[in-house]
Motif scaffolding. Structure first.
Motif, PDB file in Angstrom:
ATOM      1  N   ALA A  52       0.851  -1.193   0.000  1.00 47.56           N
ATOM      2  CA  ALA A  52       0.000   0.000   0.000  1.00 47.56           C
ATOM      3  C   ALA A  52       0.888   1.245   0.000  1.00 47.56           C
ATOM      4  CB  ALA A  52      -0.920  -0.011   1.212  1.00 47.56           C
ATOM      5  N   PRO A  53       0.622   2.173  -0.885  1.00 48.87           N
ATOM      6  CA  PRO A  53       1.492   3.345  -1.033  1.00 48.87           C
ATOM      7  C   PRO A  53       1.709   4.156   0.244  1.00 48.87           C
ATOM      8  CG  PRO A  53      -0.028   3.207  -2.883  1.00 48.87           C
ATOM      9  CD  PRO A  53      -0.453   2.158  -1.887  1.00 48.87           C
ATOM     10  N   HIS A  54       0.753   4.171   1.149  1.00 50.46           N
ATOM     11  CA  HIS A  54       0.892   5.018   2.337  1.00 50.46           C
ATOM     12  C   HIS A  54       2.106   4.661   3.177  1.00 50.46           C
ATOM     13  CE1 HIS A  54      -0.458   2.377   5.686  1.00 50.46           C
ATOM     14  NE2 HIS A  54      -1.060   1.728   4.703  1.00 50.46           N
ATOM     15  N   TRP A  55       2.495   3.375   3.202  1.00 51.18           N
ATOM     16  CA  TRP A  55       3.667   2.987   3.979  1.00 51.18           C
ATOM     17  C   TRP A  55       4.914   3.725   3.477  1.00 51.18           C
ATOM     18  CZ3 TRP A  55       2.334   0.476   8.163  1.00 51.18           C
ATOM     19  CH2 TRP A  55       1.319  -0.485   8.147  1.00 51.18           C
ATOM     20  N   TYR A  56       4.995   3.890   2.172  1.00 52.67           N
ATOM     21  CA  TYR A  56       6.179   4.436   1.530  1.00 52.67           C
ATOM     22  C   TYR A  56       6.117   5.958   1.377  1.00 52.67           C
ATOM     23  CZ  TYR A  56       6.361  -0.513   0.662  1.00 52.67           C
ATOM     24  OH  TYR A  56       6.353  -1.870   0.851  1.00 52.67           O
ATOM     25  N   THR A  57       4.919   6.494   1.204  1.00 51.95           N
ATOM     26  CA  THR A  57       4.789   7.943   1.051  1.00 51.95           C
ATOM     27  C   THR A  57       4.661   8.606   2.416  1.00 51.95           C
ATOM     28  OG1 THR A  57       2.411   7.679   0.618  1.00 51.95           O
ATOM     29  CG2 THR A  57       3.872   7.836  -1.302  1.00 51.95           C
ATOM     30  N   GLY A  96       4.599   7.125   5.351  1.00 53.19           N
ATOM     31  CA  GLY A  96       5.417   6.462   6.361  1.00 53.19           C
ATOM     32  C   GLY A  96       6.914   6.532   6.117  1.00 53.19           C
ATOM     33  N   GLY A  97       7.313   6.887   4.914  1.00 52.57           N
ATOM     34  CA  GLY A  97       8.736   7.025   4.625  1.00 52.57           C
ATOM     35  C   GLY A  97       9.534   5.735   4.608  1.00 52.57           C
ATOM     36  N   VAL A  98       8.846   4.588   4.535  1.00 53.72           N
ATOM     37  CA  VAL A  98       9.566   3.316   4.409  1.00 53.72           C
ATOM     38  C   VAL A  98      10.233   3.324   3.033  1.00 53.72           C
ATOM     39  CG1 VAL A  98       9.323   0.800   4.266  1.00 53.72           C
ATOM     40  CG2 VAL A  98       7.977   2.105   5.934  1.00 53.72           C
ATOM     41  N   ASP A 123      10.800  -5.808   4.101  1.00 54.84           N
ATOM     42  CA  ASP A 123      10.562  -5.433   5.497  1.00 54.84           C
ATOM     43  C   ASP A 123       9.086  -5.197   5.762  1.00 54.84           C
ATOM     44  OD1 ASP A 123      13.294  -5.596   5.988  1.00 54.84           O
ATOM     45  OD2 ASP A 123      13.626  -3.465   5.587  1.00 54.84           O
ATOM     46  N   MET A 124       8.384  -4.594   4.811  1.00 56.92           N
ATOM     47  CA  MET A 124       6.945  -4.374   4.984  1.00 56.92           C
ATOM     48  C   MET A 124       6.179  -5.691   4.916  1.00 56.92           C
ATOM     49  SD  MET A 124       6.186  -1.438   5.910  1.00 56.92           S
ATOM     50  CE  MET A 124       4.498  -2.005   5.988  1.00 56.92           C
ATOM     51  N   VAL A 162       6.750  12.499  11.942  1.00 63.47           N
ATOM     52  CA  VAL A 162       5.484  12.335  11.219  1.00 63.47           C
ATOM     53  C   VAL A 162       5.427  10.947  10.568  1.00 63.47           C
ATOM     54  CG1 VAL A 162       4.104  13.194   9.271  1.00 63.47           C
ATOM     55  CG2 VAL A 162       5.154  14.809  10.858  1.00 63.47           C
ATOM     56  N   GLU A 163       6.514  10.553   9.944  1.00 65.05           N
ATOM     57  CA  GLU A 163       6.550   9.246   9.282  1.00 65.05           C
ATOM     58  C   GLU A 163       6.426   8.113  10.295  1.00 65.05           C
ATOM     59  OE1 GLU A 163       8.787  11.701   8.654  1.00 65.05           O
ATOM     60  OE2 GLU A 163       8.437  12.152   6.526  1.00 65.05           O
ATOM     61  N   LEU A 164       7.173   8.210  11.374  1.00 64.78           N
ATOM     62  CA  LEU A 164       7.108   7.168  12.396  1.00 64.78           C
ATOM     63  C   LEU A 164       5.719   7.096  13.014  1.00 64.78           C
ATOM     64  CD1 LEU A 164       8.489   4.951  13.994  1.00 64.78           C
ATOM     65  CD2 LEU A 164       9.336   6.704  15.568  1.00 64.78           C
TER      66      LEU A 164
END
Length: 176
Positions: free
Chosen positions: A31-36, A38-40, A49-50, A141-143
């Motif tokens: 899901a894009p939200h993890w990377y956008t 969430g900064g993963v 890792d996700m 914010v990401e964390l």
């Protein structure tokens, strides 16, 4: 390569009953939200890792009902099979694949332990930083986004009967 199990099987592969759940784990992890938000890192390692994070949360929920242990084993076997296939697809040879799959299983095992930490805890925060960002803390914010998303996913999984989960083709509540 054909395994002995496939050679002597008389019926359908029982792991295939978990294929929709495995695909739901992958979709949730991608899901894009993890990377956008969430900064993963959107890299091979970050994606793995996700997958490890989402897989651990799903396996924790399945483990809460011992009657469904086989489903957890089947899901884990699909993880191994898929990781093996992905590595071969990107060009790893037979000699390397086995070692890498072993490392991936070790990583998943470590995450299974680390991600038992309670939502919002310092232990979970440390595990996420160590595993998702390789020890380099992201911005607050990401964390916060990832911590809230993990709590939302864990809560939604807890509210779902395990029998429904193991038959699911999507995971509930992955985004807060």
């Amino acid at each position: 390569m054909i395994s002995f199990r496939k050679l002597f099987r008389t019926g359908p592969d029982p792991r295939e009953a978990r294929r929709p759940l495995w695909e739901a784990v992958i979709a949730t992890a991608r899901a894009p939200h993890w990377y956008t938000e969430g900064g993963v890192p959107d890299t091979l390692d970050g994606r793995f890792d996700m997958i490890g994070l989402v897989m651990a949360l799903v396996l924790h929920r399945i483990d809460e009902e011992p009657a469904h242990t086989a489903a957890g084993v089947q899901l884990t076997e699909l993880f191994v099979s898929d990781m093996d296939g992905q590595m071969r697809q990107i060009g790893f040879g037979d000699m390397v694949v086995g070692k890498q799959v072993g490392r991936m299983m070790g990583a998943l095992g470590g995450r299974l332990g680390a991600y038992r930490a309670p939502d919002g805890s310092d232990a979970l925060r440390a595990a996420l930083i160590r595993n998702l960002w390789r020890g380099k803390a992201p911005g607050d914010v990401e964390l916060a986004h990832v911590m809230a998303s993990v709590a939302a996913l864990r809560g939604a999984l807890a509210a779902m009967p395990v029998a429904d989960l193991i038959a699911a083709d999507r995971l509930p509540g992955a985004v807060p």
